[in-house]
Design an enzyme around this catalytic site. Structure first.
Site, PDB file in Angstrom:
ATOM      1  N   ASP A   1       0.816  -1.204  -0.129  1.00 49.74           N
ATOM      2  CA  ASP A   1       0.051  -0.012  -0.075  1.00 49.74           C
ATOM      3  C   ASP A   1       0.817   1.260   0.019  1.00 49.74           C
ATOM      4  O   ASP A   1       1.819   1.249   0.887  1.00 49.74           O
ATOM      5  CB  ASP A   1      -0.798  -0.009   1.347  1.00 49.74           C
ATOM      6  CG  ASP A   1      -2.443   0.214   1.136  1.00 49.74           C
ATOM      7  OD1 ASP A   1      -2.581   0.634  -0.083  1.00 49.74           O
ATOM      8  OD2 ASP A   1      -3.081   0.049   2.051  1.00 49.74           O
TER       9      ASP A   1
ATOM     10  N   GLU B   1     -14.433  -0.116  -1.493  1.00 48.22           N
ATOM     11  CA  GLU B   1     -14.815  -0.345   0.042  1.00 48.22           C
ATOM     12  C   GLU B   1     -15.973   0.576   0.552  1.00 48.22           C
ATOM     13  O   GLU B   1     -16.026   1.723   0.033  1.00 48.22           O
ATOM     14  CB  GLU B   1     -13.460   0.351   0.876  1.00 48.22           C
ATOM     15  CG  GLU B   1     -13.696   0.245   2.273  1.00 48.22           C
ATOM     16  CD  GLU B   1     -12.258   0.453   3.192  1.00 48.22           C
ATOM     17  OE1 GLU B   1     -11.364   0.625   2.661  1.00 48.22           O
ATOM     18  OE2 GLU B   1     -12.505   0.615   4.336  1.00 48.22           O
TER      19      GLU B   1
HETATM   20  O1  KIV Z   1      -5.148  -0.849   4.379  1.00 45.27           O
HETATM   21  C1  KIV Z   1      -5.862  -1.682   4.191  1.00 45.27           C
HETATM   22  O2  KIV Z   1      -6.209  -2.790   5.092  1.00 45.27           O
HETATM   23  C2  KIV Z   1      -6.863  -1.611   3.074  1.00 45.27           C
HETATM   24  C3  KIV Z   1      -8.008  -2.739   2.881  1.00 45.27           C
HETATM   25  C4  KIV Z   1      -8.862  -2.274   3.881  1.00 45.27           C
HETATM   26  C5  KIV Z   1      -8.435  -2.840   1.727  1.00 45.27           C
HETATM   27  O3  KIV Z   1      -6.607  -0.855   2.201  1.00 45.27           O
END
Ligand code: KIV
Length: 299
Positions: free
Chosen positions: A115, A217
């Protein structure tokens, strides 16, 4: 075989080959293939649902991988789940690279998605590419970022460097202050950020920019179903109903390790109770002197 009952190296290899042949013949548990970005797209094509879960370290990454998940998301939710923060906003790029590295150390068959945290791509494509490269070098096989129309140019730029991108639309926790909290999106019609028509535009913008999949989401189930039907890339839902091509949940919510109760999440175990019980037994045994016992002591 030698006289000590041990196999010679060539005997051992012959046995492995025999085992593989017999596994292939019976179709018995053949080793799992590595999940790749093309195999995610194939899953949508074959109507095979994608199971994604967050992971933040090697221990839990290998447990989730052994359980057969398709995708491990090193989510910026590490901020709220592991670091005790109220939102995902504080987690840094250095921290995301670190968590990606320790998840990748498990060498999972699952695809590793890293991420991009708040502030690591919002300023533009060059920064987005730089930070995506950092996550890939740390072991990610795809990066994820939040937003639709407004970040489509960043997604396009990152994908031109051959780094796969997963989009994330709807309730985007990095937009916490704009949304006024983590609120369900897409309930009202309109073109404003977070409204239904705009979310459809966001979904198309993410796909057109070259994303390989998109997380949806916190939106009404019928909107997620409409997006899933319209897009050719897989949609992965969280709090978005059952029609998405896959689902994602936060690891600690699945294991019942978090204290938060979310209406869209399901604890499949109660590790919070089990962990507290195990540790309190340990504390009790230390205090009453029964730990360590003779069996766990050296002579
Ligand atoms: O950071 C995370 O856990 C997320 C998920 C909820 C999709 O982006």
């Amino acid at each position: 075989m030698d006289h000590g009952g041990h196999r010679s190296p060539s005997g051992a290899i012959a046995e492995i080959v025999r085992n593989i042949r017999s596994m292939a013949a019976t179709g018995a548990s053949s080793p799992r293939a590595k999940v790749t970005v093309p195999s995610l797209l194939q899953a949508k094509h074959d109507k095979r649902r994608i199971a994604m879960i967050t992971a933040y370290d090697a221990t839990f990454a290998s447990i989730a991988d052994e359980a057969g998940v398709d995708v491990l998301l090193v989510g910026d939710s590490v901020a709220t789940v592991m670091q005790g923060e109220r939102t995902t906003l504080p987690v840094s790029m250095d921290e995301m690279a670190y968590h990606t590295r320790i998840v990748a150390a498990a060498r999972p068959k699952a695809l590793i998605v890293g991420d991009l945290p708040f502030g690591s791509y919002q300023q533009g494509a060059v920064l987005g590419i730089e930070n995506s490269v950092r996550l890939i070098k740390a072991g990610a096989e795809c990066v994820k970022l939040e937003g639709g129309v407004s970040v489509a140019h960043v997604i396009a730029a990152i994908t031109t460097t051959d780094i796969p991108v997963m989009g994330h639309i709807g309730l985007t926790p990095q937009s916490y202050h704009r949304m006024g909290g983590n609120k369900i999106q897409g309930r009202q019609h309109g073109d404003q950020a977070g409204q239904r028509d705009r979310l459809l535009q966001d979904a198309h913008a993410v796909e057109d920019a070259g994303a390989c999949a998109v997380v949806i989401e916190g939106v009404p189930a019928d909107l997620a179903a409409e997006i899933t039907e319209k897009l050719t890339i897989p949609t992965i839902g969280i709090g978005a109903g059952s029609s998405c091509d896959g689902q994602v949940l936060v690891l600690h919510d699945v294991l019942g390790l978090s204290r938060r109760k979310l209406s869209f999440a399901k604890p499949y175990a109660d590790l919070l109770t089990a962990s507290t019980k195990a540790i309190s037994e340990y504390v009790e045994e230390v205090r009453n002197g029964s730990w360590p016992d003779a069996r766990h002591s050296f002579s």
